[in-house]
Design a protein around this motif. Structure first.
Motif, PDB file in Angstrom:
ATOM      1  N   ARG A  13      -7.353   4.710  -2.869  1.00 45.68           N
ATOM      2  CA  ARG A  13      -6.338   3.903  -2.206  1.00 45.68           C
ATOM      3  C   ARG A  13      -5.378   3.407  -3.280  1.00 45.68           C
ATOM      4  O   ARG A  13      -5.808   2.905  -4.315  1.00 45.68           O
ATOM      5  CB  ARG A  13      -6.994   2.728  -1.478  1.00 45.68           C
ATOM      6  CG  ARG A  13      -7.984   3.208  -0.424  1.00 45.68           C
ATOM      7  CD  ARG A  13      -8.918   2.133   0.106  1.00 45.68           C
ATOM      8  NE  ARG A  13      -9.390   1.097  -0.778  1.00 45.68           N
ATOM      9  CZ  ARG A  13     -10.486   1.170  -1.554  1.00 45.68           C
ATOM     10  NH1 ARG A  13     -11.202   2.269  -1.595  1.00 45.68           N
ATOM     11  NH2 ARG A  13     -10.859   0.148  -2.294  1.00 45.68           N
ATOM     12  N   TYR A  53      -1.821   1.183  -4.449  1.00 44.68           N
ATOM     13  CA  TYR A  53      -1.020   0.003  -4.129  1.00 44.68           C
ATOM     14  C   TYR A  53       0.066  -0.171  -5.188  1.00 44.68           C
ATOM     15  O   TYR A  53      -0.154   0.117  -6.366  1.00 44.68           O
ATOM     16  CB  TYR A  53      -1.883  -1.261  -4.114  1.00 44.68           C
ATOM     17  CG  TYR A  53      -3.058  -1.152  -3.192  1.00 44.68           C
ATOM     18  CD1 TYR A  53      -2.955  -1.569  -1.861  1.00 44.68           C
ATOM     19  CD2 TYR A  53      -4.257  -0.619  -3.629  1.00 44.68           C
ATOM     20  CE1 TYR A  53      -4.037  -1.453  -1.001  1.00 44.68           C
ATOM     21  CE2 TYR A  53      -5.341  -0.503  -2.773  1.00 44.68           C
ATOM     22  CZ  TYR A  53      -5.230  -0.919  -1.468  1.00 44.68           C
ATOM     23  OH  TYR A  53      -6.289  -0.797  -0.619  1.00 44.68           O
ATOM     24  N   ALA A  84      -4.852   2.113   7.679  1.00 44.75           N
ATOM     25  CA  ALA A  84      -5.483   0.795   7.606  1.00 44.75           C
ATOM     26  C   ALA A  84      -6.622   0.852   6.579  1.00 44.75           C
ATOM     27  O   ALA A  84      -7.204   1.914   6.345  1.00 44.75           O
ATOM     28  CB  ALA A  84      -6.015   0.401   8.977  1.00 44.75           C
ATOM     29  N   GLU A  85      -6.949  -0.248   5.990  1.00 44.35           N
ATOM     30  CA  GLU A  85      -7.980  -0.307   4.941  1.00 44.35           C
ATOM     31  C   GLU A  85      -9.328   0.213   5.393  1.00 44.35           C
ATOM     32  O   GLU A  85     -10.063   0.781   4.609  1.00 44.35           O
ATOM     33  CB  GLU A  85      -8.131  -1.733   4.426  1.00 44.35           C
ATOM     34  CG  GLU A  85      -6.994  -2.182   3.558  1.00 44.35           C
ATOM     35  CD  GLU A  85      -6.834  -1.375   2.293  1.00 44.35           C
ATOM     36  OE1 GLU A  85      -7.835  -1.000   1.648  1.00 44.35           O
ATOM     37  OE2 GLU A  85      -5.692  -1.090   1.921  1.00 44.35           O
ATOM     38  N   GLU A  86      -9.677   0.033   6.640  1.00 43.68           N
ATOM     39  CA  GLU A  86     -11.009   0.416   7.087  1.00 43.68           C
ATOM     40  C   GLU A  86     -11.145   1.903   7.390  1.00 43.68           C
ATOM     41  O   GLU A  86     -12.222   2.388   7.629  1.00 43.68           O
ATOM     42  CB  GLU A  86     -11.458  -0.400   8.307  1.00 43.68           C
ATOM     43  CG  GLU A  86     -10.551  -0.304   9.508  1.00 43.68           C
ATOM     44  CD  GLU A  86      -9.382  -1.282   9.466  1.00 43.68           C
ATOM     45  OE1 GLU A  86      -8.518  -1.198  10.345  1.00 43.68           O
ATOM     46  OE2 GLU A  86      -9.293  -2.133   8.561  1.00 43.68           O
ATOM     47  N   ARG A 141      -7.726   2.064  -6.298  1.00 45.56           N
ATOM     48  CA  ARG A 141      -9.098   1.582  -6.107  1.00 45.56           C
ATOM     49  C   ARG A 141      -9.927   2.701  -5.492  1.00 45.56           C
ATOM     50  O   ARG A 141      -9.473   3.370  -4.565  1.00 45.56           O
ATOM     51  CB  ARG A 141      -9.117   0.356  -5.205  1.00 45.56           C
ATOM     52  CG  ARG A 141      -8.473  -0.836  -5.867  1.00 45.56           C
ATOM     53  CD  ARG A 141      -8.693  -2.082  -5.058  1.00 45.56           C
ATOM     54  NE  ARG A 141      -8.192  -3.219  -5.816  1.00 45.56           N
ATOM     55  CZ  ARG A 141      -7.663  -4.292  -5.256  1.00 45.56           C
ATOM     56  NH1 ARG A 141      -7.591  -4.395  -3.947  1.00 45.56           N
ATOM     57  NH2 ARG A 141      -7.229  -5.283  -6.003  1.00 45.56           N
ATOM     58  N   LYS A 165       0.841  -1.195   0.000  1.00 48.66           N
ATOM     59  CA  LYS A 165       0.000   0.000   0.000  1.00 48.66           C
ATOM     60  C   LYS A 165       0.878   1.247   0.000  1.00 48.66           C
ATOM     61  O   LYS A 165       1.921   1.269   0.656  1.00 48.66           O
ATOM     62  CB  LYS A 165      -0.915  -0.007   1.224  1.00 48.66           C
ATOM     63  CG  LYS A 165      -2.007   1.041   1.164  1.00 48.66           C
ATOM     64  CD  LYS A 165      -3.018   0.790   2.273  1.00 48.66           C
ATOM     65  CE  LYS A 165      -4.231   1.664   2.144  1.00 48.66           C
ATOM     66  NZ  LYS A 165      -3.985   3.071   2.143  1.00 48.66           N
ATOM     67  N   GLU A 203     -17.137  -0.061  -7.371  1.00 51.56           N
ATOM     68  CA  GLU A 203     -15.692  -0.180  -7.136  1.00 51.56           C
ATOM     69  C   GLU A 203     -14.974  -0.156  -8.488  1.00 51.56           C
ATOM     70  O   GLU A 203     -15.173  -1.036  -9.324  1.00 51.56           O
ATOM     71  CB  GLU A 203     -15.365  -1.466  -6.387  1.00 51.56           C
ATOM     72  CG  GLU A 203     -13.900  -1.613  -6.051  1.00 51.56           C
ATOM     73  CD  GLU A 203     -13.394  -0.692  -4.955  1.00 51.56           C
ATOM     74  OE1 GLU A 203     -12.166  -0.552  -4.851  1.00 51.56           O
ATOM     75  OE2 GLU A 203     -14.192  -0.109  -4.199  1.00 51.56           O
TER      76      GLU A 203
END
Length: 162
Positions: free
Chosen positions: A24, A26, A159-161, A40, A3, A101
């Motif tokens: 996001r 990567y 963090a992803e969340e 994304r 990431k 998405e």
């Protein structure tokens, strides 16, 4: 996939920007072994152009940052050089829906000491290419862009969340 950091207020990647896209990013490698940036995101109603569709300017901004970030592949949080757009050509092939998405990919094609060229695409959920872009980018330290007293609010891995 590794990431890449987000910031607080960038329109494309800023997580505290209420109108931002909150993309996001990567670092990934293609099946051919080439380094790429994978992005994304899902467009929200504040990113609308025509009803139910993302605005072309927002999509161009996402591709601009996706390609520009490709020069930082492997840098982690401590980025020494940034890709600054000198020229970007965009081709719109399909409408992009809101609240789905979506992914984008960007890569460096050629580079020298001062500049690089790159290209990228935005993909619909079914894998269809919706937008293509190619451009030329300068390589500059952040101090040359924002001045000597540079601060990157919130520039870190989240963090992803979040």
């Amino acid at each position: 996939m590794q990431k890449q950091p987000n910031s607080s207020y960038c329109f494309v990647c800023g997580l505290k920007n209420i109108a931002g896209v909150k993309v996001r990013f990567y670092e990934t490698v293609t099946a051919q072994g080439d380094a790429e940036i994978l992005a994304r995101f899902a467009g929200q109603h504040c990113h609308q152009g025509y009803p139910g569709r993302m605005h072309g300017g927002v999509l161009t901004g996402v591709l601009d940052e996706t390609i520009a970030r490709a020069i930082n592949y492997g840098s982690g949080v401590d980025v020494e050089r940034w890709g600054i757009t000198a020229e970007l050509n965009t081709r719109f092939l399909q409408p992009v829906p809101l609240e789905a998405e979506i992914s984008a990919r960007g890569r460096v094609l050629t580079q020298n000491r001062r500049m690089f060229t790159g290209s990228g695409e935005i993909y619909l959920p079914d894998g269809t290419v919706a937008v293509r872009a190619a451009g030329k980018f300068l390589k500059l330290p952040l101090s040359a862009i924002s001045g000597p007293e540079v601060e990157l609010p919130g520039w870190r891995l989240y963090a992803e969340e979040e």
